[in-house]
Design a protein around this motif. Structure first.
Motif, PDB file in Angstrom:
ATOM      1  N   GLY A  40       0.782  -1.225   0.000  1.00  0.00           N
ATOM      2  CA  GLY A  40       0.000   0.000   0.000  1.00  0.00           C
ATOM      3  C   GLY A  40       0.811   1.270   0.000  1.00  0.00           C
ATOM      4  N   PHE A  41       2.112   1.204  -0.310  1.00  0.00           N
ATOM      5  CA  PHE A  41       2.941   2.399  -0.371  1.00  0.00           C
ATOM      6  C   PHE A  41       2.630   3.167  -1.661  1.00  0.00           C
ATOM      7  N   PRO A  42       2.656   4.507  -1.636  1.00  0.00           N
ATOM      8  CA  PRO A  42       2.328   5.281  -2.844  1.00  0.00           C
ATOM      9  C   PRO A  42       3.194   4.891  -4.041  1.00  0.00           C
ATOM     10  N   HIS A  43       2.535   4.663  -5.167  1.00  0.00           N
ATOM     11  CA  HIS A  43       3.192   4.349  -6.448  1.00  0.00           C
ATOM     12  C   HIS A  43       4.044   3.089  -6.377  1.00  0.00           C
ATOM     13  N   SER A  44       3.758   2.205  -5.451  1.00  0.00           N
ATOM     14  CA  SER A  44       4.594   1.010  -5.313  1.00  0.00           C
ATOM     15  C   SER A  44       4.510   0.138  -6.552  1.00  0.00           C
ATOM     16  N   THR A  45       5.656  -0.408  -6.958  1.00  0.00           N
ATOM     17  CA  THR A  45       5.696  -1.370  -8.060  1.00  0.00           C
ATOM     18  C   THR A  45       5.884  -2.788  -7.536  1.00  0.00           C
ATOM     19  N   SER A  46       5.832  -2.954  -6.225  1.00  0.00           N
ATOM     20  CA  SER A  46       5.973  -4.290  -5.654  1.00  0.00           C
ATOM     21  C   SER A  46       4.749  -5.121  -5.993  1.00  0.00           C
ATOM     22  N   ALA A  47       4.995  -6.368  -6.373  1.00  0.00           N
ATOM     23  CA  ALA A  47       3.894  -7.282  -6.694  1.00  0.00           C
ATOM     24  C   ALA A  47       3.936  -8.453  -5.715  1.00  0.00           C
ATOM     25  N   ALA A  48       3.812  -8.133  -4.439  1.00  0.00           N
ATOM     26  CA  ALA A  48       3.949  -9.165  -3.406  1.00  0.00           C
ATOM     27  C   ALA A  48       2.841 -10.204  -3.491  1.00  0.00           C
ATOM     28  N   GLY A  49       1.622  -9.777  -3.890  1.00  0.00           N
ATOM     29  CA  GLY A  49       0.516 -10.714  -4.012  1.00  0.00           C
ATOM     30  C   GLY A  49      -0.026 -11.162  -2.672  1.00  0.00           C
ATOM     31  N   LEU A  50      -0.944 -12.146  -2.731  1.00  0.00           N
ATOM     32  CA  LEU A  50      -1.631 -12.583  -1.528  1.00  0.00           C
ATOM     33  C   LEU A  50      -0.718 -13.348  -0.579  1.00  0.00           C
ATOM     34  N   SER A  51       0.283 -14.019  -1.125  1.00  0.00           N
ATOM     35  CA  SER A  51       1.159 -14.823  -0.275  1.00  0.00           C
ATOM     36  C   SER A  51       2.532 -14.186  -0.101  1.00  0.00           C
TER      37      SER A  51
END
Length: 493
Positions: free
Chosen positions: A375-386
């Protein structure tokens, strides 16, 4: 010469970063389009044109269906100006022509400076095989996902390309099936003593397999590595093997099938003792692995099903770590798994607890609301549900309780006051002076240490202008482009 750090304040540096780079990238794309427009006349129609068979110029299609043709030999001079290769310049022209003519909604968001140009260009390239009638599905979906960040844009684009023409994707899968195989790497002279990548005693095994088979083999290696870690003690003086080494040992054991079966059968002899089994009946070995299937349905989809307009089962599934799959691929992936049906999780539920830790069901709701996982602004992280994320209290948890309220009755841990963050983003927010205020379920207003303001929702990040009182207190925010902002508010009295 004085540097920018000497000439500008910290706030001015941030303002320059906000407005400058993306605008320059968009301007370059507009220049490329103008160059293509200027060279759209057929060179063979000009007086004294050299015939094509003698090497003369001609019109060629550099983009997808519906884009204008461009003179083939015009890209050399533009490439020099851009300091790029000719082929790279021609490819760029094809992508930007696709954006303008085939994905006009996405192009409008690019021109407005609302998304990363490179991500839009990539979406255009992915959708090029589609005809003009089908590419509109991709355009609408990608334009709607612009605020959710580049990774989410490309995830949506990939899935919509498949959904727009599933038969073409089945053909791609069939073509890939013909390329499956397992190969042992070959050595070249010098490999055994190479300074950077020596392989004096190892070789690589490369495998290209169907998705379901690859996932199953990976899971088997994990299970066998777990068994080795639990039941095989290292020799005296040796350290316990790492996870990587355990998986390598598991792979080696599988190369001796009889030894692998003997090892697994000897793990727990008591498991098969005193079991009354009919003569001749063969029981399957081991246990079936579980699979968790999240089905996301919109209210519109449920209404259509209820009205009898659902039609046949179709669509595209998104599998973490694997990407979008056709339903028949998902079926193959799950055919050896034990599927457990669980109650539907209502994402509109709001729960508060007094403890610092988040209950499991609350964690599930928070992660399902934030499909990207951060939920960080403009994050490109794709951590997903797990993925590995921390659940952060937007308003920091106070172990002694908020003013005038004891901790044990404060309910500081709640769906409203929680956002998932990667560890680095969590540390950044906690230790560098960010202010985060919950606006609703999965909606938070972020204010950076030097006053940049953003509203983050599952639909993306929006730049906002703060409404402040004379004393600096924040009373709200203004949305400069409300037509593109989607904010699901849950007002709390």
């Amino acid at each position: 010469m004085a540097s920018l750090s000497d000439d500008l304040s910290t706030t001015q540096l941030l303002a320059a970063a906000e407005s400058g780079v993306r605008a320059m990238e968009v301007e370059q794309l507009r220049v490329v389009l103008a160059w293509c427009d200027r060279h759209g006349e057929d060179p063979q129609a000009l007086p004294g044109a050299v015939p094509v068979k003698h090497g003369g110029d001609r019109l060629i299609a550099v983009g997808g269906e519906g884009t204008p043709e461009v003179a083939e030999l015009c890209f050399g001079e533009l490439a020099i100006a851009l300091e790029k290769g000719v082929i790279a310049t021609r490819n760029l022209a094809g992508d930007v022509l696709d954006l303008r003519h085939r994905l006009p909604l996405t192009w409008a968001r690019v021109v407005a400076g609302e998304c990363e140009p490179w991500a839009a260009l990539k979406a255009a390239k992915l959708s090029r095989p589609l005809d003009r009638d089908r590419v509109g599905l991709v355009d609408h979906a990608v334009a709607a996902a612009v605020g959710e960040g580049p990774q989410r844009m490309l995830t949506v684009a990939e899935a919509k390309v498949i959904e727009a023409d599933p038969d073409a994707h089945r053909a791609r899968i069939a073509a890939e099936d013909a390329k499956t195989g397992v190969w042992l790497s070959r050595t070249k002279a010098g490999d055994t003593v190479d300074v950077f990548d020596a392989q004096p005693g190892t070789r690589r095994i490369n495998a290209r397999l169907p998705i379901g088979t690859a996932v199953e083999i990976d899971a088997v290696l994990d299970d066998l590595a777990d068994a080795l870690a639990e039941h095989v003690e290292p020799a005296d003086g040796e350290e316990k093997p790492s996870r990587r080494e355990l998986r390598a040992q598991a792979f080696e054991l599988l190369s001796r099938p009889h030894d692998a079966v003997a090892f697994l059968d000897g793990l727990d002899p008591a498991e098969h003792a005193d079991r009354d089994e009919p003569a001749g009946e063969v029981k399957p070995r081991g246990r079936r692995r579980s699979g968790v299937l999240h089905v996301h349905l919109s209210a519109l989809a449920l209404h259509a099903l209820g009205a009898g307009h659902g039609g046949g089962v179709g669509g595209v599934a998104r599998v973490e770590g694997l990407g979008p799959l056709l339903l028949e691929q998902l079926t193959a992936l799950l055919r050896h798994r034990e599927i457990r049906l669980q109650p539907v999780i209502d994402l509109n539920t709001i729960e508060t607890v007094t403890a610092y830790e988040h209950p499991t069901v609350m964690r599930q709701r928070v992660l399902l609301r934030h499909a990207a996982g951060d939920g960080f602004p403009h994050s490109t992280s794709a951590a997903g549900l797990s993925g590995r994320v921390d659940l952060d209290h937007a308003t920091p948890y106070d172990s002694s309780g908020p003013p005038g309220q004891p901790a044990q009755t404060s309910g500081q841990t709640s769906d409203l006051n929680t956002t998932p963050l990667t560890r680095t983003h969590h540390r950044t927010k906690t230790h560098t002076g960010y202010q985060v205020h919950p606006l609703g379920l999965a909606a938070h207003r972020w204010v950076t240490p030097h006053g940049l303001a953003r509203v983050v929702t599952p639909h993306g990040t929006t730049r906002v202008e703060l409404i402040r009182a004379r004393d600096g207190t924040i009373h709200g925010e203004l949305y400069p482009q409300p037509a593109h902002q989607r904010l699901d508010l849950c007002l709390v009295s």
